[in-house]
Design a protein around this motif. Structure first.
Motif, PDB file in Angstrom:
ATOM      1  N   GLY A 124      22.778  29.395  41.459  1.00  0.00           N
ATOM      2  CA  GLY A 124      23.465  29.995  40.321  1.00  0.00           C
ATOM      3  C   GLY A 124      22.571  30.147  39.112  1.00  0.00           C
ATOM      4  N   PHE A 125      21.696  29.170  38.882  1.00  0.00           N
ATOM      5  CA  PHE A 125      20.762  29.216  37.753  1.00  0.00           C
ATOM      6  C   PHE A 125      19.689  30.271  37.978  1.00  0.00           C
ATOM      7  N   LEU A 126      19.195  30.372  39.209  1.00  0.00           N
ATOM      8  CA  LEU A 126      18.109  31.304  39.517  1.00  0.00           C
ATOM      9  C   LEU A 126      18.594  32.748  39.613  1.00  0.00           C
ATOM     10  N   GLY A 127      19.846  32.937  40.031  1.00  0.00           N
ATOM     11  CA  GLY A 127      20.385  34.277  40.170  1.00  0.00           C
ATOM     12  C   GLY A 127      19.921  34.953  41.448  1.00  0.00           C
ATOM     13  N   ALA A 128      20.510  36.121  41.724  1.00  0.00           N
ATOM     14  CA  ALA A 128      20.149  36.880  42.918  1.00  0.00           C
ATOM     15  C   ALA A 128      18.996  37.832  42.656  1.00  0.00           C
ATOM     16  N   ALA A 129      18.880  38.325  41.432  1.00  0.00           N
ATOM     17  CA  ALA A 129      17.802  39.240  41.057  1.00  0.00           C
ATOM     18  C   ALA A 129      17.448  38.986  39.602  1.00  0.00           C
ATOM     19  N   PRO A 174      14.488  35.816  44.235  1.00  0.00           N
ATOM     20  CA  PRO A 174      15.152  36.474  43.096  1.00  0.00           C
ATOM     21  C   PRO A 174      14.159  37.118  42.141  1.00  0.00           C
ATOM     22  N   CYS A 175      12.986  36.508  41.966  1.00  0.00           N
ATOM     23  CA  CYS A 175      11.976  37.091  41.079  1.00  0.00           C
ATOM     24  C   CYS A 175      11.474  38.416  41.632  1.00  0.00           C
ATOM     25  N   ALA A 176      11.216  38.436  42.937  1.00  0.00           N
ATOM     26  CA  ALA A 176      10.735  39.666  43.561  1.00  0.00           C
ATOM     27  C   ALA A 176      11.770  40.779  43.437  1.00  0.00           C
ATOM     28  N   ARG A 177      13.047  40.444  43.623  1.00  0.00           N
ATOM     29  CA  ARG A 177      14.086  41.469  43.509  1.00  0.00           C
ATOM     30  C   ARG A 177      14.214  41.967  42.066  1.00  0.00           C
ATOM     31  N   GLY A 219      13.701  45.797  40.955  1.00  0.00           N
ATOM     32  CA  GLY A 219      14.680  46.512  40.162  1.00  0.00           C
ATOM     33  C   GLY A 219      14.089  47.204  38.955  1.00  0.00           C
ATOM     34  N   ARG A 220      12.862  46.825  38.597  1.00  0.00           N
ATOM     35  CA  ARG A 220      12.150  47.459  37.483  1.00  0.00           C
ATOM     36  C   ARG A 220      11.050  48.384  37.957  1.00  0.00           C
ATOM     37  N   GLY A 221      11.120  48.753  39.214  1.00  0.00           N
ATOM     38  CA  GLY A 221      10.238  49.799  39.710  1.00  0.00           C
ATOM     39  C   GLY A 221       8.957  49.341  40.363  1.00  0.00           C
ATOM     40  N   ALA A 222       8.789  48.020  40.545  1.00  0.00           N
ATOM     41  CA  ALA A 222       7.580  47.530  41.207  1.00  0.00           C
ATOM     42  C   ALA A 222       7.713  47.646  42.719  1.00  0.00           C
ATOM     43  N   GLY A 223       6.583  47.812  43.390  1.00  0.00           N
ATOM     44  CA  GLY A 223       6.536  47.705  44.837  1.00  0.00           C
ATOM     45  C   GLY A 223       6.152  46.273  45.178  1.00  0.00           C
ATOM     46  N   ALA A 256      16.419  34.578  51.364  1.00  0.00           N
ATOM     47  CA  ALA A 256      15.878  35.797  50.761  1.00  0.00           C
ATOM     48  C   ALA A 256      16.467  37.042  51.420  1.00  0.00           C
ATOM     49  N   ARG A 257      16.593  37.020  52.735  1.00  0.00           N
ATOM     50  CA  ARG A 257      17.204  38.160  53.428  1.00  0.00           C
ATOM     51  C   ARG A 257      18.650  38.351  52.990  1.00  0.00           C
ATOM     52  N   ALA A 258      19.369  37.240  52.831  1.00  0.00           N
ATOM     53  CA  ALA A 258      20.760  37.326  52.375  1.00  0.00           C
ATOM     54  C   ALA A 258      20.822  37.897  50.967  1.00  0.00           C
ATOM     55  N   GLY A 259      19.876  37.510  50.108  1.00  0.00           N
ATOM     56  CA  GLY A 259      19.821  38.044  48.746  1.00  0.00           C
ATOM     57  C   GLY A 259      19.517  39.526  48.732  1.00  0.00           C
ATOM     58  N   ASN A 260      18.621  39.957  49.614  1.00  0.00           N
ATOM     59  CA  ASN A 260      18.330  41.387  49.739  1.00  0.00           C
ATOM     60  C   ASN A 260      19.598  42.163  50.101  1.00  0.00           C
ATOM     61  N   ALA A 261      20.325  41.632  51.084  1.00  0.00           N
ATOM     62  CA  ALA A 261      21.535  42.322  51.541  1.00  0.00           C
ATOM     63  C   ALA A 261      22.596  42.363  50.443  1.00  0.00           C
ATOM     64  N   ALA A 262      22.727  41.276  49.696  1.00  0.00           N
ATOM     65  CA  ALA A 262      23.763  41.200  48.667  1.00  0.00           C
ATOM     66  C   ALA A 262      23.478  42.118  47.488  1.00  0.00           C
ATOM     67  N   THR A 263      22.204  42.323  47.173  1.00  0.00           N
ATOM     68  CA  THR A 263      21.838  43.115  45.991  1.00  0.00           C
ATOM     69  C   THR A 263      21.478  44.556  46.320  1.00  0.00           C
ATOM     70  N   GLY A 264      21.191  44.839  47.578  1.00  0.00           N
ATOM     71  CA  GLY A 264      20.723  46.169  47.946  1.00  0.00           C
ATOM     72  C   GLY A 264      19.268  46.411  47.585  1.00  0.00           C
ATOM     73  N   LEU A 265      18.571  45.366  47.167  1.00  0.00           N
ATOM     74  CA  LEU A 265      17.145  45.458  46.839  1.00  0.00           C
ATOM     75  C   LEU A 265      16.359  44.910  48.031  1.00  0.00           C
ATOM     76  N   ASP A 266      15.860  45.796  48.858  1.00  0.00           N
ATOM     77  CA  ASP A 266      15.273  45.411  50.140  1.00  0.00           C
ATOM     78  C   ASP A 266      13.796  45.099  49.982  1.00  0.00           C
TER      79      ASP A 266
END
Length: 276
Positions: free
Chosen positions: A48-53, A87-90, A94-98, A112-122
């Motif tokens: 919860g503190f770190l967040g998903a993205a 979460p940092c990578a996502r 979200g700010r346009g980085a590869g 991490a895979r679950a976070g990707n799926a939840a946010t749509g940031l693959d």
């Protein structure tokens, strides 16, 4: 050992702490199985503190959105070392980085895979050790690690050499770790954590073991000077050392981090470097 990680210690058969060294291979094996075993509990407590993205550099709550250590990442190729659930990578994606996110632990990468799926940031995920980066020379425009793999590798110089190898000229490498001075105190967020119990200059790693003496967790201590020498030895330029102060009104405890200790001495060191 602590109640905070009791389930991982039980699963791995941890029985105590050994005052001894741990080489690169033992450190890799121990920390891979540790973070696999602790991944669920870690995210239940800290997710919860770190967040998903979101990009949180440290338990003090400093965010990349405010600090801007990596600069404008849009269109840049960025490597996160020791990404955990990424979460940092996502946030960077979200700010346009590869972004490519790397971690030693399959358990962490499952989150991490679950976070990707939840946010749509693959974000692409890679399982590897911080001292054995599976990338070509000059592959990235920036690299970062927010309490990632740096303390868990036996030879920090090898980590920095690997990072320098995969960076392009002018690229930043920014990482946060437990402040080296914390090594002299017990991991206690209360008054017991205010009394010095060991030497700052004792580089013996912290090693938890099972009844056979096999390491189940390894963390390596370096002094501030050790970090600086290793960075310079890897051909990197040190730009700044940031020691975040404990924010007013921040009441969260995270392991040994607490308002009590945070008011008195730093808990985090953030090294801002770049490849010349």
């Amino acid at each position: 050992m602590s109640d905070q990680h009791a389930s991982a210690e039980l699963a791995l058969g941890t029985t105590g702490i050994a005052k001894r060294g741990a080489d690169a291979d033992e450190s890799r094996v121990a920390n891979r199985v540790w973070w696999d075993a602790d991944a669920d509990d870690y995210h239940a407590e800290h997710g919860g503190f770190l967040g998903a993205a979101d990009f949180v550099w440290c338990p003090e709550g400093l965010r990349e959105a405010d600090a801007g250590f990596l600069g404008d990442v849009r269109g840049r190729r960025v490597l996160e070392v020791g990404c955990g659930s990424a979460p940092c990578a996502r946030w960077l994606a979200g700010r346009g980085a590869g972004v490519v996110a790397l971690d030693l632990s399959a358990g962490m990468l499952r989150h991490a895979r679950a976070g990707n799926a939840a946010t749509g940031l693959d974000v692409p995920l890679v399982q590897a050790s911080a001292d054995q980066l599976p990338f070509r020379d000059g592959s990235f425009d920036a690299a970062c690690s927010a309490f990632g793999g740096v303390p868990f590798v036996a030879d920090v110089g090898e980590v920095f050499r690997e990072v320098a190898r995969v960076l392009r000229p002018g690229a930043p490498w920014v990482f946060s770790v437990t402040h080296p001075m914390r090594w002299i105190f017990p991991d206690d967020p209360g008054p017991g954590g205010l009394t010095v119990t060991q030497s700052y200059f004792d580089r013996t790693p912290y090693v938890e073991v099972d009844e056979s003496g096999r390491a189940t967790y390894v963390e390596h201590h370096r002094t501030t000077g050790d970090y600086v020498r290793a960075l310079v030895g890897a051909g990197l330029e040190l730009l700044d050392l940031v020691e975040p102060e404990w924010p007013a009104g921040h009441t969260r405890r995270w392991g040994q981090w607490s308002p009590l200790r945070g008011r008195l001495f730093p808990g985090t060191a953030i090294f801002r470097t770049r490849k010349p």
